[in-house]
Every structure is written in structure tokens, then in C-alpha cells.
Design a protein around this motif. Structure first.
Motif, PDB file in Angstrom:
ATOM      1  N   VAL A 261     -93.010 -56.258 -17.301  1.00 36.05           N
ATOM      2  CA  VAL A 261     -92.481 -55.046 -17.925  1.00 36.05           C
ATOM      3  C   VAL A 261     -91.089 -54.766 -17.372  1.00 36.05           C
ATOM      4  O   VAL A 261     -90.867 -54.827 -16.161  1.00 36.05           O
ATOM      5  N   LEU A 262     -90.140 -54.486 -18.285  1.00 35.41           N
ATOM      6  CA  LEU A 262     -88.784 -54.108 -17.911  1.00 35.41           C
ATOM      7  C   LEU A 262     -88.511 -52.695 -18.407  1.00 35.41           C
ATOM      8  O   LEU A 262     -88.904 -52.339 -19.519  1.00 35.41           O
ATOM      9  N   THR A 263     -87.853 -51.897 -17.607  1.00 35.92           N
ATOM     10  CA  THR A 263     -87.509 -50.528 -17.993  1.00 35.92           C
ATOM     11  C   THR A 263     -86.001 -50.328 -17.908  1.00 35.92           C
ATOM     12  O   THR A 263     -85.287 -51.124 -17.296  1.00 35.92           O
ATOM     13  N   ARG A 264     -85.535 -49.251 -18.507  1.00 34.63           N
ATOM     14  CA  ARG A 264     -84.116 -48.903 -18.398  1.00 34.63           C
ATOM     15  C   ARG A 264     -83.723 -48.679 -16.939  1.00 34.63           C
ATOM     16  O   ARG A 264     -82.616 -49.017 -16.523  1.00 34.63           O
ATOM     17  N   SER A 265     -84.645 -48.136 -16.181  1.00 38.38           N
ATOM     18  CA  SER A 265     -84.371 -47.901 -14.761  1.00 38.38           C
ATOM     19  C   SER A 265     -84.167 -49.219 -14.024  1.00 38.38           C
ATOM     20  O   SER A 265     -83.316 -49.311 -13.127  1.00 38.38           O
ATOM     21  N   ASP A 266     -84.930 -50.244 -14.405  1.00 39.35           N
ATOM     22  CA  ASP A 266     -84.755 -51.571 -13.802  1.00 39.35           C
ATOM     23  C   ASP A 266     -83.351 -52.095 -14.073  1.00 39.35           C
ATOM     24  O   ASP A 266     -82.668 -52.590 -13.169  1.00 39.35           O
ATOM     25  N   LEU A 267     -82.929 -51.993 -15.333  1.00 42.64           N
ATOM     26  CA  LEU A 267     -81.601 -52.482 -15.708  1.00 42.64           C
ATOM     27  C   LEU A 267     -80.508 -51.679 -15.014  1.00 42.64           C
ATOM     28  O   LEU A 267     -79.513 -52.238 -14.541  1.00 42.64           O
ATOM     29  N   ALA A 268     -80.697 -50.366 -14.923  1.00 44.65           N
ATOM     30  CA  ALA A 268     -79.710 -49.520 -14.263  1.00 44.65           C
ATOM     31  C   ALA A 268     -79.564 -49.898 -12.796  1.00 44.65           C
ATOM     32  O   ALA A 268     -78.450 -49.928 -12.254  1.00 44.65           O
ATOM     33  N   ALA A 269     -80.685 -50.221 -12.155  1.00 45.73           N
ATOM     34  CA  ALA A 269     -80.634 -50.606 -10.746  1.00 45.73           C
ATOM     35  C   ALA A 269     -79.911 -51.939 -10.566  1.00 45.73           C
ATOM     36  O   ALA A 269     -79.129 -52.112  -9.620  1.00 45.73           O
ATOM     37  N   LEU A 270     -80.146 -52.876 -11.475  1.00 41.58           N
ATOM     38  CA  LEU A 270     -79.500 -54.181 -11.392  1.00 41.58           C
ATOM     39  C   LEU A 270     -77.981 -54.061 -11.584  1.00 41.58           C
ATOM     40  O   LEU A 270     -77.212 -54.825 -10.995  1.00 41.58           O
ATOM     41  N   CYS A 271     -77.559 -53.110 -12.405  1.00 40.21           N
ATOM     42  CA  CYS A 271     -76.142 -52.990 -12.748  1.00 40.21           C
ATOM     43  C   CYS A 271     -75.418 -51.901 -11.957  1.00 40.21           C
ATOM     44  O   CYS A 271     -74.234 -51.656 -12.193  1.00 40.21           O
ATOM     45  N   GLU A 272     -76.117 -51.279 -11.018  1.00 35.62           N
ATOM     46  CA  GLU A 272     -75.529 -50.156 -10.286  1.00 35.62           C
ATOM     47  C   GLU A 272     -74.250 -50.551  -9.554  1.00 35.62           C
ATOM     48  O   GLU A 272     -73.233 -49.844  -9.615  1.00 35.62           O
ATOM     49  N   ALA A 273     -74.286 -51.684  -8.860  1.00 32.20           N
ATOM     50  CA  ALA A 273     -73.110 -52.102  -8.091  1.00 32.20           C
ATOM     51  C   ALA A 273     -71.917 -52.361  -9.013  1.00 32.20           C
ATOM     52  O   ALA A 273     -70.784 -51.995  -8.701  1.00 32.20           O
ATOM     53  N   GLY A 274     -72.176 -52.993 -10.171  1.00 32.07           N
ATOM     54  CA  GLY A 274     -71.101 -53.270 -11.116  1.00 32.07           C
ATOM     55  C   GLY A 274     -70.494 -51.994 -11.682  1.00 32.07           C
ATOM     56  O   GLY A 274     -69.279 -51.906 -11.874  1.00 32.07           O
ATOM     57  N   LEU A 275     -71.330 -50.992 -11.948  1.00 33.65           N
ATOM     58  CA  LEU A 275     -70.819 -49.725 -12.465  1.00 33.65           C
ATOM     59  C   LEU A 275     -69.945 -49.021 -11.434  1.00 33.65           C
ATOM     60  O   LEU A 275     -68.895 -48.452 -11.765  1.00 33.65           O
ATOM     61  N   HIS A 276     -70.374 -49.045 -10.182  1.00 39.03           N
ATOM     62  CA  HIS A 276     -69.560 -48.447  -9.121  1.00 39.03           C
ATOM     63  C   HIS A 276     -68.213 -49.171  -9.015  1.00 39.03           C
ATOM     64  O   HIS A 276     -67.168 -48.549  -8.790  1.00 39.03           O
ATOM     65  N   HIS A 277     -68.262 -50.484  -9.163  1.00 43.39           N
ATOM     66  CA  HIS A 277     -67.034 -51.286  -9.124  1.00 43.39           C
ATOM     67  C   HIS A 277     -66.091 -50.873 -10.256  1.00 43.39           C
ATOM     68  O   HIS A 277     -64.889 -50.709 -10.056  1.00 43.39           O
ATOM     69  N   SER A 278     -66.654 -50.686 -11.457  1.00 43.13           N
ATOM     70  CA  SER A 278     -65.812 -50.309 -12.597  1.00 43.13           C
ATOM     71  C   SER A 278     -65.254 -48.900 -12.423  1.00 43.13           C
ATOM     72  O   SER A 278     -64.130 -48.609 -12.836  1.00 43.13           O
ATOM     73  N   ALA A 279     -66.022 -48.014 -11.817  1.00 45.34           N
ATOM     74  CA  ALA A 279     -65.531 -46.663 -11.571  1.00 45.34           C
ATOM     75  C   ALA A 279     -64.337 -46.691 -10.619  1.00 45.34           C
ATOM     76  O   ALA A 279     -63.374 -45.934 -10.794  1.00 45.34           O
ATOM     77  N   SER A 280     -64.389 -47.590  -9.645  1.00 42.40           N
ATOM     78  CA  SER A 280     -63.239 -47.713  -8.736  1.00 42.40           C
ATOM     79  C   SER A 280     -62.022 -48.248  -9.479  1.00 42.40           C
ATOM     80  O   SER A 280     -60.883 -47.873  -9.166  1.00 42.40           O
ATOM     81  N   PHE A 281     -62.239 -49.112 -10.471  1.00 40.72           N
ATOM     82  CA  PHE A 281     -61.147 -49.608 -11.307  1.00 40.72           C
ATOM     83  C   PHE A 281     -60.471 -48.456 -12.045  1.00 40.72           C
ATOM     84  O   PHE A 281     -59.245 -48.379 -12.117  1.00 40.72           O
ATOM     85  N   VAL A 282     -61.295 -47.580 -12.620  1.00 40.04           N
ATOM     86  CA  VAL A 282     -60.752 -46.431 -13.362  1.00 40.04           C
ATOM     87  C   VAL A 282     -59.925 -45.551 -12.437  1.00 40.04           C
ATOM     88  O   VAL A 282     -58.804 -45.141 -12.778  1.00 40.04           O
ATOM     89  N   ARG A 283     -60.468 -45.249 -11.276  1.00 41.85           N
ATOM     90  CA  ARG A 283     -59.731 -44.409 -10.321  1.00 41.85           C
ATOM     91  C   ARG A 283     -58.426 -45.074  -9.884  1.00 41.85           C
ATOM     92  O   ARG A 283     -57.395 -44.413  -9.700  1.00 41.85           O
ATOM     93  N   LEU A 284     -58.463 -46.396  -9.723  1.00 45.32           N
ATOM     94  CA  LEU A 284     -57.265 -47.135  -9.327  1.00 45.32           C
ATOM     95  C   LEU A 284     -56.179 -47.032 -10.392  1.00 45.32           C
ATOM     96  O   LEU A 284     -54.994 -46.846 -10.078  1.00 45.32           O
ATOM     97  N   LEU A 285     -56.564 -47.131 -11.667  1.00 47.44           N
ATOM     98  CA  LEU A 285     -55.581 -47.029 -12.749  1.00 47.44           C
ATOM     99  C   LEU A 285     -54.993 -45.623 -12.825  1.00 47.44           C
ATOM    100  O   LEU A 285     -53.806 -45.456 -13.123  1.00 47.44           O
TER     101      LEU A 285
END
Length: 351
Positions: A195-219
């Protein structure tokens, strides 16, 4: 009946929309998605989409008066133009098409600038654009976060549960999680289920999202201009959890079209209606708008970033090499390493 065709080129293939020349804002008469075949090129998908849509229009005794194709880079634009030969169509910078469509539909608030957050199959492109002058203030691209990366992480997690899934199945699971909160994955060979849930996917992609947020702040720091909104583009942004997490991380009003993967093609339609056979570039800050006739043999040769494939170890490597191999135990699986491009320079990011 006169029609206009808009096509968007991406690493995963091409999308096209066909609409009336005097009603580019209305729902399209026809649309098509042409996935990039294994070993095929992006330009092949683009030309296939154009040919199929022209054939469909001809079958209805209709005429396509203009065609526009969005491109992410000069290298991609040159490749499409070379493959097309004498074919007559406009080539448009993708951020320009996206900005034009969002503004045309009224989705953009009254703001001086906007951050275009385009998350596709091969990576993330962030563009800080001036809404008034249609100028790029700054931009960056990274492969840390991508649809293909999501799929790899899902396959890795499924393998830890004893379920072997190929790239097509993992992509279907990811897309299903954009529509529903829970999906069940099954292994046709072993009968295993997970079984896969949205929460599972969110946890897997959490680090990447934080990385992208730092990109936005940098720009924002780089330009010294705070954008009035964050526009989420690309099919991967269909996931509600991703949108909610980004809104919390970045703290900007979210702009979202119900069909984010078609925004580029719809913008191409709008631009084609004005200049049916031009090369429309989106200038960077300090330069004027550029529109020049297309040339079959471009004299410019630009340095291209080398595509870096994520190195997969343990479980994922076994899964990708042999879909029929039984999944390994959790102790054997290791998360894949990732890589990013910062202003065209490849940089490895081990987990």
C-alpha cells in the motif's frame, strides 16, 4: 474553419492543443500527448505530435493556420528547427508562453513579478519573471526533484516491501496518488502487494522540496525582488500534498492551473496567434524583447549541460536491470544518489 496548434516540448515527449484562431482561450478542440520513445529524441516527439494533429484537422476538413512550439533552451530549439527542415512554425521560449497564458486567464494576481516553478519528468526549472516587461530576472534548474526521481523513489520503497515495479507502473502509482490518497501496488510475478499513500510520497520527496524552496529563496536574494506569487507548472504539481508543502515552505501565494502540464502548449497558442512564424525569446533583465525569423542553420553553438543519470545501488539497480527478479530484502536496498544542475554545472548530491 481556421485553427491554431500549440505544442510544448519536454524531456518526456510532447503535448499539443488545437483550438480556433479567434478563441484561443476556449477549451481545445483536440489535444494529444506523444511520449518520448526509448532511444528517441524530443524533436521526434514534437514533429510526431504536429503531424498527427495536422492529419486530424485535415480529416475534419479544417486548416491549421499557424503552429508554435515551446522550447526550454537554444539547444533544444536548434534541434527541433533542424529536424523540421522547411516546416513553418514559431519557436517560443517556454517561460514566455507560461507567463502569457497565466496572465491571459487572469490566474496571476496584480503583481510585478512571479516565480515560475516548473516540475517535470526530468527536473525542476525555476524562473523569476517580470510580469510587466516579460523579462527573466533570474533562473535555475535542478535534477534533485523530478518526476523520474519520484518514480525511482517509489520503486525503491516498493522493493523494500517485496514488490517489484517497473518504470511505467511506478509512474502510474505516482499519478494515481494525485487523484486519490491510497493506492495498492501488486507484483504480477510473486503476488506480493503493498500500500502506498500520499504521506509516503510526501516523505520520500521532502528533502527535494526543501532543496527547491532554498532555490526560490536564493533567486529572490539574487534579484532583490520579492515575487507576488508562485506559479506551479508541470504534471508533477498535480499532487495536492506537494502544493500544500510548497505553500508552507515558501510562503508565497500559489497560482495553479487545473491542467498544469498543458499551460506551455496553451501559451504557445496565444503567441502563435500574434506571430505565426517567429522565434520568440524571453530576454533577461537589461535587454529588450527579441523576435527574429527562424533559421534552418543556426550559427550559434551553445554549451549544453550533460544529462546526469542518478546512480542506483542495491535494490533499485536490480529492479531496473531485470523486472522479473525477485525484490531484495530491505537490508539490501539503498536509496539512489541524486544529482543537480546549478546554472548548467552538474553537481552530485549523495544521500
Amino acid at each position: 474553419m481556421v485553427l491554431i496548434l500549440g505544442v510544448s516540448a519536454g524531456a518526456g515527449g510532447a503535448r499539443a492543443v488545437l483550438t480556433h484562431s479567434d478563441q484561443p482561450h476556449m477549451p481545445p478542440i483536440d489535444r494529444i500527448q506523444v511520449p518520448r520513445r526509448a532511444g528517441g529524441s524530443v524533436e521526434e516527439s514534437v514533429l510526431t505530435a504536429i503531424d498527427r494533429m495536422r492529419a486530424a484537422a485535415a480529416a475534419r476538413d479544417e486548416y491549421i493556420s499557424g503552429t508554435a512550439v515551446t522550447c526550454r533552451s537554444e539547444l533544444q530549439a536548434d534541434a527541433i528547427r533542424a529536424a523540421a527542415g522547411q516546416a513553418d512554425f514559431a519557436i517560443v521560449d517556454e517561460p514566455l508562453a507560461q507567463l502569457r497564458y497565466l496572465r491571459f486567464t487572469g490566474l496571476l494576481p496584480a503583481t510585478d513579478s512571479v516565480m515560475l516553478y516548473d516540475l517535470g519528468s526530468s527536473g525542476l526549472t525555476i524562473t523569476h519573471a517580470d510580469c510587466r516587461t516579460e523579462t527573466i530576472l533570474a533562473g535555475k534548474r535542478s535534477t534533485v526533484l523530478s518526476g523520474n526521481g519520484y518514480d525511482t523513489l517509489l520503486r525503491w520503497q516498493l522493493a523494500r516491501s517485496g514488490v517489484c515495479a517497473d518504470a511505467h507502473a511506478s509512474r502510474e502509482h505516482r499519478e494515481s496518488l494525485s487523484r486519490t490518497r491510497v493506492v495498492t501496488a501488486a507484483d504480477a510475478d510473486t503476488g506480493g502487494r503493498a500500500v502506498l499513500t500520499r504521506s509516503d510520497l510526501a516523505a520520500l520527496c521532502e528533502a527535494g522540496l526543501h532543496h527547491s524552496a532554498s532555490f526560490v529563496r536564493l533567486l529572490i536574494e539574487e534579484t532583490g525582488v520579492r515575487p507576488g506569487a508562485l506559479a506551479l507548472l508541470g504534471g508533477c504539481t498535480r499532487n495536492p500534498s506537494l502544493r500544500a508543502d510548497l505553500a508552507q515552505l515558501i510562503g508565497l501565494p500559489i497560482v495553479y492551473d487545473p491542467e498544469p502540464e498543458y499551460v506551455s502548449a496553451r501559451g504557445a497558442v496565444l503567441l502563435c496567434a500574434r506571430r505565426p512564424s517567429a522565434r520568440l525569446r524571453m530576454p533577461r533583465r537589461g535587454t529588450g524583447a527579441i523576435a527574429v525569423p527562424p533559421r534552418a542553420d543556426s550559427r550559434r553553438k551553445l554549451l549544453a549541460a550533460v544529462a546526469v543519470t542518478a546512480t542506483l545501488g542495491g535494490t533499485v539497480a536490480g529492479l531496473l536491470s531485470n523486472h522479473n527478479t525477485t525484490a531484495r530484502s530491505p537490508e539490501q536496498g539503498t536509496a539512489p544518489a541524486t544529482a543537480e544542475f546549478v546554472d548548467g554545472a552538474p553537481s552530485w548530491k549523495p544521500n
